[in-house]
Design a protein around this motif. Sequence first.
Motif, mmCIF file in Angstrom:
data_model
loop_
_atom_site.group_PDB
_atom_site.id
_atom_site.type_symbol
_atom_site.label_atom_id
_atom_site.label_comp_id
_atom_site.label_asym_id
_atom_site.label_seq_id
_atom_site.Cartn_x
_atom_site.Cartn_y
_atom_site.Cartn_z
ATOM 1 N N TRP A 142 0.826 -1.205 0.000
ATOM 2 C CA TRP A 142 0.000 0.000 0.000
ATOM 3 C C TRP A 142 0.850 1.239 0.000
ATOM 4 C CZ3 TRP A 142 -5.008 1.749 -0.252
ATOM 5 C CH2 TRP A 142 -5.986 0.762 -0.415
ATOM 6 N N GLN A 143 0.423 2.163 -0.786
ATOM 7 C CA GLN A 143 1.045 3.482 -0.808
ATOM 8 C C GLN A 143 0.996 4.093 0.595
ATOM 9 O OE1 GLN A 143 2.343 5.490 -3.079
ATOM 10 N NE2 GLN A 143 2.305 7.323 -1.795
ATOM 11 N N ALA A 144 2.057 4.802 0.929
ATOM 12 C CA ALA A 144 2.058 5.487 2.220
ATOM 13 C C ALA A 144 1.122 6.686 2.145
ATOM 14 C CB ALA A 144 3.463 5.961 2.559
ATOM 15 N N PRO A 145 0.387 6.961 3.241
ATOM 16 C CA PRO A 145 -0.573 8.068 3.191
ATOM 17 C C PRO A 145 0.113 9.431 3.192
ATOM 18 C CG PRO A 145 -0.520 7.073 5.365
ATOM 19 C CD PRO A 145 0.353 6.221 4.498
ATOM 20 N N ARG A 146 -0.631 10.410 2.765
ATOM 21 C CA ARG A 146 -0.166 11.798 2.743
ATOM 22 C C ARG A 146 0.403 12.171 4.104
ATOM 23 N NH1 ARG A 146 -1.593 16.363 -0.340
ATOM 24 N NH2 ARG A 146 -2.819 14.956 -1.628
ATOM 25 N N GLY A 147 1.534 12.825 4.061
ATOM 26 C CA GLY A 147 2.147 13.207 5.326
ATOM 27 C C GLY A 147 3.277 12.260 5.687
ATOM 28 N N LEU A 148 3.198 11.005 5.220
ATOM 29 C CA LEU A 148 4.248 10.047 5.538
ATOM 30 C C LEU A 148 5.079 9.725 4.311
ATOM 31 C CD1 LEU A 148 2.249 7.565 7.761
ATOM 32 C CD2 LEU A 148 3.702 9.461 8.461
ATOM 33 N N GLY A 149 4.563 10.082 3.146
ATOM 34 C CA GLY A 149 5.324 9.792 1.929
ATOM 35 C C GLY A 149 4.872 10.707 0.827
ATOM 36 N N GLU A 150 5.589 10.642 -0.268
ATOM 37 C CA GLU A 150 5.276 11.468 -1.431
ATOM 38 C C GLU A 150 3.982 10.961 -2.068
ATOM 39 O OE1 GLU A 150 6.627 14.736 -3.606
ATOM 40 O OE2 GLU A 150 7.357 13.818 -1.767
ATOM 41 N N ILE A 151 3.059 11.834 -2.397
ATOM 42 C CA ILE A 151 1.840 11.421 -3.103
ATOM 43 C C ILE A 151 2.084 11.583 -4.593
ATOM 44 C CG2 ILE A 151 -0.584 11.953 -3.492
ATOM 45 C CD1 ILE A 151 0.036 10.703 -0.794
ATOM 46 N N PRO A 152 1.930 10.518 -5.362
ATOM 47 C CA PRO A 152 2.210 10.621 -6.795
ATOM 48 C C PRO A 152 1.196 11.522 -7.487
ATOM 49 C CG PRO A 152 1.919 8.334 -6.087
ATOM 50 C CD PRO A 152 1.494 9.189 -4.959
ATOM 51 N N GLY A 153 1.636 12.152 -8.577
ATOM 52 C CA GLY A 153 0.722 12.959 -9.383
ATOM 53 C C GLY A 153 0.017 12.087 -10.402
ATOM 54 N N VAL A 154 -0.768 12.731 -11.278
ATOM 55 C CA VAL A 154 -1.565 11.978 -12.237
ATOM 56 C C VAL A 154 -0.675 11.222 -13.230
ATOM 57 C CG1 VAL A 154 -3.337 12.131 -14.004
ATOM 58 C CG2 VAL A 154 -3.446 13.611 -12.005
ATOM 59 N N THR A 155 0.355 11.882 -13.751
ATOM 60 C CA THR A 155 1.216 11.210 -14.734
ATOM 61 C C THR A 155 1.894 10.006 -14.111
ATOM 62 O OG1 THR A 155 2.384 13.290 -14.406
ATOM 63 C CG2 THR A 155 1.994 12.581 -16.692
ATOM 64 N N GLU A 156 2.384 10.216 -12.926
ATOM 65 C CA GLU A 156 3.040 9.085 -12.254
ATOM 66 C C GLU A 156 2.064 7.936 -12.046
ATOM 67 O OE1 GLU A 156 4.677 11.866 -9.283
ATOM 68 O OE2 GLU A 156 6.004 10.181 -8.850
ATOM 69 N N SER A 157 0.850 8.304 -11.715
ATOM 70 C CA SER A 157 -0.154 7.266 -11.488
ATOM 71 C C SER A 157 -0.409 6.492 -12.758
ATOM 72 C CB SER A 157 -1.456 7.876 -11.011
ATOM 73 O OG SER A 157 -1.215 8.878 -10.080
#
Lengths: 343, 513, 200
Positions: A142-157
């Motif tokens: 699972w992706q780390a939640p906001r605040g604990l890791g980088e949130i990917p943008g749309v392109t990255e997604s």
Amino acid sequence: MSFLRITSPHGHSPLDTAQVMQAVLLATLPGIAVLTWFFGPGTLLNIVFGGVLALALEAIALRLRDRDPQRQLKDYSVLVTSTLLCIALPPYAPWWLIATGILSAVILGKHVFGGLGYNPFNPAMVGYVVLLISFPLQMSSWQAPRGLGEIPGVTESLTALFVPASYDGVTMATPLDLLRQNKGLLLDDLFSSTPQFGQWAGVGWEWVNIAFLAGGVWLIYRGIFTWHAPLAMLITLGLCAAIGFDSGSSESGGSPLFHWLSGATMFGAFFIITDPVSGATSNRGRLIFGALVGVLLYLIRVAGNYPDALAFAVLILNFAAPFIDQYTQPVTYGHKPTKEDDE
Amino acid sequence: MNTIFKIHGGIHPDEEKQLSNPGTVLDAGLPPSLILPLSQHIGKPSSLCVAPGDYVLGGQLLAEADGMVSVPLHAPTSGTVVAIEPMPVPHPSAMNNLCLELECDGEDRWIEYAGCEDWRVETPDTLISCIRAAGVAGMGGAGFPTAVKLMARDRLPLQTLIINGTECEPYITADDTLMQVDAAGIVEGAQILAHILGVEEILLAVEDNKPAALDAMQKAAKARGGDCNVMTFPTKYPSGGEKQLIEILTGKQVPTGGLPADLGIVCQNPGTAVAARDAVCFGKPLTDRIVTLTGRALARPGNYRARLGTPIEHLLTVAGFDPSQNQRLIHGGPMMGFALESSAVPIIKTTNCILVPTEQELPTPPDAQACIRCGLCAEACPASLLPQQLYWYARAKDQEQLERHHLADCIECGACSWVCPSHIPLVQYYRAAKGMIKESKTEKIRSDRSRDRFEARQERLERETLAREAQRAARRAAAEQKAAAGGADDPVAAAIARAKAKKDSASDESANS
Amino acid sequence: MLTLLQSYPLFAALIALLGLGLGFGAVLGYASVRFRTEGNPLVDQINQLLPQTQCGQCGHPGCKPYATAIAEGGAINKCPPGGQETIDALADLLDVEPQALDAEHGEEKEPNVAYIREDECIGCTKCIQACPVDAILGAAKLMHTVIADECTGCDLCVEPCPVDCIDMLPRKGGIEHWRWDLPEPNENKSSIIATDRAAA
Ligand code: SF4
Ligand code: SF4
Ligand code: SF4
Ligand code: SF4
């Protein structure tokens, strides 16, 4: 002049199947929004991709089974299945994972048994379990939640979805994993020492659960389904957690609040076990069904090896649903066992 | 004030009651001819006592009750009997049944009739025979002969008479209207019925969506004094179902397969109460009734007093029917009424409503989709059944499971179909399944009887063959003895004896056939 | 295997559940078989399912003889009055595959009842001899009549009548026999394929 001869009743309530399904879809929105806020656009992309795929597959399946896709696609049921499955999948999953899941859900979970209304198992959960057994690794990252890791943008997604090899996101163990793997720390210490824990449960997760709870309450208010199964499940889950809480020791199974707001609890309680087709059918039956899911959910969470236990708990109870139905027939008018019971 | 109990399930469809302007009775006029089916009630058809060509006066007997569970039929006006033959009748099958056609002469001349001076001094039996002679059958729906229902007094101890003014079906306002215009008649009728039944308690039940009727009933009950108790309760379909109403008013449930009389209760419809009053006090036979003509395909919807046998065509013309937007003609209300194929059929004693909706108002149902087992039907079912399970078993024709799930307790109210989001015509499944079960039960009885008869016959044949053989053997022995006595060397005697024996056995055979 | 089960308690649970299900199923199945064989003798059970028309179309002089033949292994699809329903019921009882009606013995049709045109009857008593259930009343040289309630509609009296005064009329034509049909399963309007439980 000759009139149309059809059976009574001649009127109908304004609610039809498509509207039921639309309402369910609508009710997932808050949850999806919160998921997107904390974990980025991954889930959203999953849902869109999965939805398109599911519609196409359903159309093909209907054609193959000699049905009219034009008409039957309009019941939105396949979109509900795909949306529920995609919410349960980890965000930034590769496309083939989603495709396999949808394929299993729509074909294995539904059409093999004869289509909507005939499936003994919850199709979304069939898809989920197939994936969990075949690709445990991908399914538990699972992706780390906001605040604990980088949130990917749309392109990255998008990259993550279609060119999986090139994507390397920040994944973290979920709070449920952490609790299970916890050796030796008191619960309070575990909470304060690990950043993944928030106020009541996991960071992000608690809000996701609250959002799904809100959606579910709205559905009950709309009369789309009854409160019996969700409430029973939450109560037994809470009870089990209270028993296993062990006042927060290092062996503790986590508090009731933690379990209510962790993982797929609320999502499951309001969107999965309320699936009418594969659940129990009378209100008493639903109480039993929900209660047993709650117990199983707790047991598998604490003792099992999987990130979350919902899918297994639900599928096992799907097995039992027909038996529950047999024994929970409501008392028909005029059959009240009064003085002498004339059965 | 009695308490009100809750029932399971129920629905709240649009009421549409104001459309037919309850409280005013219009005149449907006299059509050129009347069509009177001989079977307007439950039980045996009435048996004719007139022939084509006969001239009859209004109120004259046309057909008498045939046996116990049957009612007589009277002429609603004067005229000539022109035909007695099968004609279309109001029935879901759209089939023909024996009817009498009366050509009205327009003069509307009537026979003299007179009732009892004071019903309070008459015996129940006299009063019952008045009601029976007037041809009164339940006017709320099923048309059960009223006199037969009243005879429950002989079998069971009764305490309560319920006058069912619930009228919970949408659109229908015939009882509502009657309660407003003739509340006194209803109360008096109820008192007569209570007198016959020997009960103390009369409950007049009115749903709370009919304030004017409620008010009128309360006033009338007070004015006449005594034992009438007007009760009101929240509107919900199908509170007016006999079994449901009994639970609402008393908290008791009619045991399955039983009758309200088993609980000491008899239910009657307000129209029936008035008809009983007319029969007892004036000796007037039942020849007309109030019919709600409603639906948005009518220019002048309303409650019309119409003679029994009036063709629906005639009523539609009177009420200003616009066929352009309509495709359905419903006998009864939208929930339990059945669709008619032709408007040539007449109204009968049980016709409380003719509904002609526009396509927009009650659209043709879309094709049924799969059952998603949402359970909305079970929520709505007033009998606490599991309609979705019944649906499966009806499709599978699984009679055993259908009975286990108490199909017989379904009152066919249609609440389940109304809520079903997949538009499944559930009620039709149940009706078909009930028919199927009934048929296989009667077939079973039939075949059991045939088997017994067949076996009895086989046995008899066997016995006869044995008896015959014994006889023959005896005879042969006798002949042989005789032959032996007459000398073995007398071939003539032997031949005669042989021929005789043969002839005997031959005649034996034919005698036996 | 054992280690696998230990490391995946879930599979153990699943297998246990499955095992339980199978176990119960087996017990129930066994019980029902036991129960069945302890009931009436087989011939009577079969006879219960036959329509008792006694028409002999099956080639036996009545239903009971045919029941005996079936019990001894005869084909179950020779009774036209019973039609497919009877064949299915027999197949269910005997636990064999249901077959289609053997057309050699006739076609399934709606039940009839015999009606004697009484003014034409010469009172020959031939029909009385033919009737397997004694449903005809009358004496020599007197007009005969059929007791409609007892007549099975077997047709056997029609042939012997020398003046052809017996008609077979449909038994269920009237409005009082009418009943609702099951609605068409229009949720799958196009053809139905084998995987569909809809047809079940
Ligand atoms: S309401 Fe209709 S779709 Fe829902 S369970 Fe009942 S029959 Fe099935
Ligand atoms: S029609 Fe029968 S099953 Fe349906 S709601 Fe009414 S009583 Fe229940
Ligand atoms: S064919 Fe006729 S005699 Fe033979 S079993 Fe059927 S009904 Fe009986
Ligand atoms: S009356 Fe004729 S048709 Fe009827 S059972 Fe007897 S022989 Fe058969």
